[in-house]
Design an enzyme around this catalytic site. Structure first.
Site, PDB file in Angstrom:
ATOM      1  N   LYS A  12      26.386  16.295  40.786  1.00  0.00           N
ATOM      2  CA  LYS A  12      26.640  14.897  41.206  1.00  0.00           C
ATOM      3  C   LYS A  12      25.616  14.112  40.527  1.00  0.00           C
ATOM      4  O   LYS A  12      24.351  14.313  40.793  1.00  0.00           O
ATOM      5  CB  LYS A  12      26.735  14.654  42.754  1.00  0.00           C
ATOM      6  CG  LYS A  12      27.446  13.400  42.959  1.00  0.00           C
ATOM      7  CD  LYS A  12      28.884  13.578  42.818  1.00  0.00           C
ATOM      8  CE  LYS A  12      29.783  13.802  43.848  1.00  0.00           C
ATOM      9  NZ  LYS A  12      31.246  14.284  43.851  1.00  0.00           N
ATOM     10  N   THR A  57      30.400  19.743  43.361  1.00  0.00           N
ATOM     11  CA  THR A  57      29.209  18.584  43.258  1.00  0.00           C
ATOM     12  C   THR A  57      29.173  17.696  44.634  1.00  0.00           C
ATOM     13  O   THR A  57      28.012  17.248  44.716  1.00  0.00           O
ATOM     14  CB  THR A  57      29.821  17.809  42.099  1.00  0.00           C
ATOM     15  OG1 THR A  57      31.087  17.058  42.490  1.00  0.00           O
ATOM     16  CG2 THR A  57      30.071  18.542  40.826  1.00  0.00           C
ATOM     17  N   HIS A 259      25.044  -3.678  49.394  1.00  0.00           N
ATOM     18  CA  HIS A 259      25.071  -2.872  50.615  1.00  0.00           C
ATOM     19  C   HIS A 259      24.465  -1.607  50.553  1.00  0.00           C
ATOM     20  O   HIS A 259      24.470  -0.786  49.684  1.00  0.00           O
ATOM     21  CB  HIS A 259      26.858  -2.454  50.784  1.00  0.00           C
ATOM     22  CG  HIS A 259      27.707  -3.672  50.752  1.00  0.00           C
ATOM     23  ND1 HIS A 259      27.534  -4.549  51.716  1.00  0.00           N
ATOM     24  CD2 HIS A 259      28.499  -4.166  49.841  1.00  0.00           C
ATOM     25  CE1 HIS A 259      28.423  -5.769  51.597  1.00  0.00           C
ATOM     26  NE2 HIS A 259      29.071  -5.609  50.515  1.00  0.00           N
TER      27      HIS A 259
END
Ligand SMILES: O=c1[nH]c(=O)c2[nH]c(=O)[nH]c2[nH]1
Length: 307
Positions: A12, A57, A259
């Site tokens: 990832k 991942t 965020h």
């Protein structure tokens, strides 16, 4: 024609992990972008469809966030070493791990109120500005008679690690957002301010000093406002400028709400006590408004701050 599988790796990429360490009222931030690339005995995954040797991942992503909580982030190097060792030593098929980390540095916002009380005042302890200079901008328009000077900045990233809440909003059948009583408030400020200097016969502002002071008031207002919404913080930032800088009559801000979502670590038996966040780069709320000196008319174009 036979083919041969060459170099391959997977994992990832760009896990945006933000770790807040709370030392009483003093907060410390580690803000990393972690990319994991694993390789090893993965031929079957590519050639036969067997995933027996494949660590998902998604799991590598979870490991990054869980390690931030379990072991903390002392440094990017220590964190990367720990992750790489984990992947290679815990999974037999994984023979090599490459962890790439970018670290975003943050500095405390030094407010004059905090300075006057010496370091340790609350405001300075949870308010940060990201290192790296913002871009300063200006636009000058002259029609042979009247001048219009609009200045500002973009890409100034700021964060409050506490003193931000968001609740009491409309709830309809599509609302899933949980009310927040202690959240991170972060934004990448784009702002423009219009000078009331319009005429060669008027005394010109000291443009350099004006910029420095405007930036300072804006940052102080960001740091010192106990926020119930980014809209409210925006209004405070603009108002502080207008109240302190007589040469400015109009301020417009475009503030993306950067965020930070609390990561659910319960599946790993870990409690996330407002420590480990996922910094989302999109989608984002976009909060925009103009604030005017009483009696002034709005001239900063609506979409100018959004460039
Ligand atoms: O400060 C905020 N203002 C909003 O309008 C909003 N909407 C949302 O989902 N989160 C937030 N936060």
């Amino acid at each position: 024609m036979p083919t041969i599988l060459g170099q391959n790796q997977y994992g990832k990429a760009e896990n945006r992990v933000v770790k807040i360490t709370r030392d009483g009222a003093t907060h410390h931030i580690k803000d990393l972008n972690v990319s994991v690339a694993l390789s090893g005995d993965l031929d079957d995954v590519h050639l036969t469809g067997s995933n027996a040797n494949c660590l998902p991942t998604d799991t590598t992503k979870n490991t990054v966030f869980a390690f931030a909580k379990e072991y903390g982030i002392e440094s990017a190097e220590q964190f990367g070493i720990h992750l790489a060792r984990h992947f290679v030593t815990s999974q037999e098929p994984i023979k090599r791990a490459r962890i790439r980390i970018e670290e975003y540095a943050w500095e405390r916002i030094a407010t004059s109120e905090a300075n006057s009380k010496f370091i340790g005042a609350d405001e300075v302890n949870h308010s940060f500005v990201r290192k790296g200079q913002e871009t300063r901008v200006t636009q000058i328009t002259y029609d042979g008679q009247k001048w219009e000077v609009i200045s500002g900045l973009k890409d100034l990233v700021v964060m409050n690690s506490t003193n931000s809440e968001f609740w009491g909003y409309i709830k309809d059948k599509y609302t899933t957002l949980q009310e927040a009583y202690d959240r991170i408030l972060a934004t990448q400020v784009s702002g423009r301010w219009r000078f009331n200097w319009t005429d060669d016969d008027q005394r010109m502002p000291n443009w350099e000093r004006s910029y420095e002071q405007t930036r300072r008031h804006m940052l102080e207002a960001f740091a010192e406002t106990y926020s119930y919404s980014l809209q409210q913080t925006l209004y405070q930032m603009a108002t502080r400028i207008i109240n302190h800088r007589s040469e400015i009559d109009e301020v417009r801000f475009s503030l993306p709400n950067k965020h930070h979502f609390l990561v659910d670590l319960e599946p790993f038996g870990l409690k996330n006590d407002n420590e480990v966040y996922y910094a989302a780069d999109r989608m984002y709320g976009l909060i925009e408004a103009t604030v005017l000196r009483d009696g002034a008319t709005a001239q900063i174009p609506v979409d100018m701050t959004n460039l």
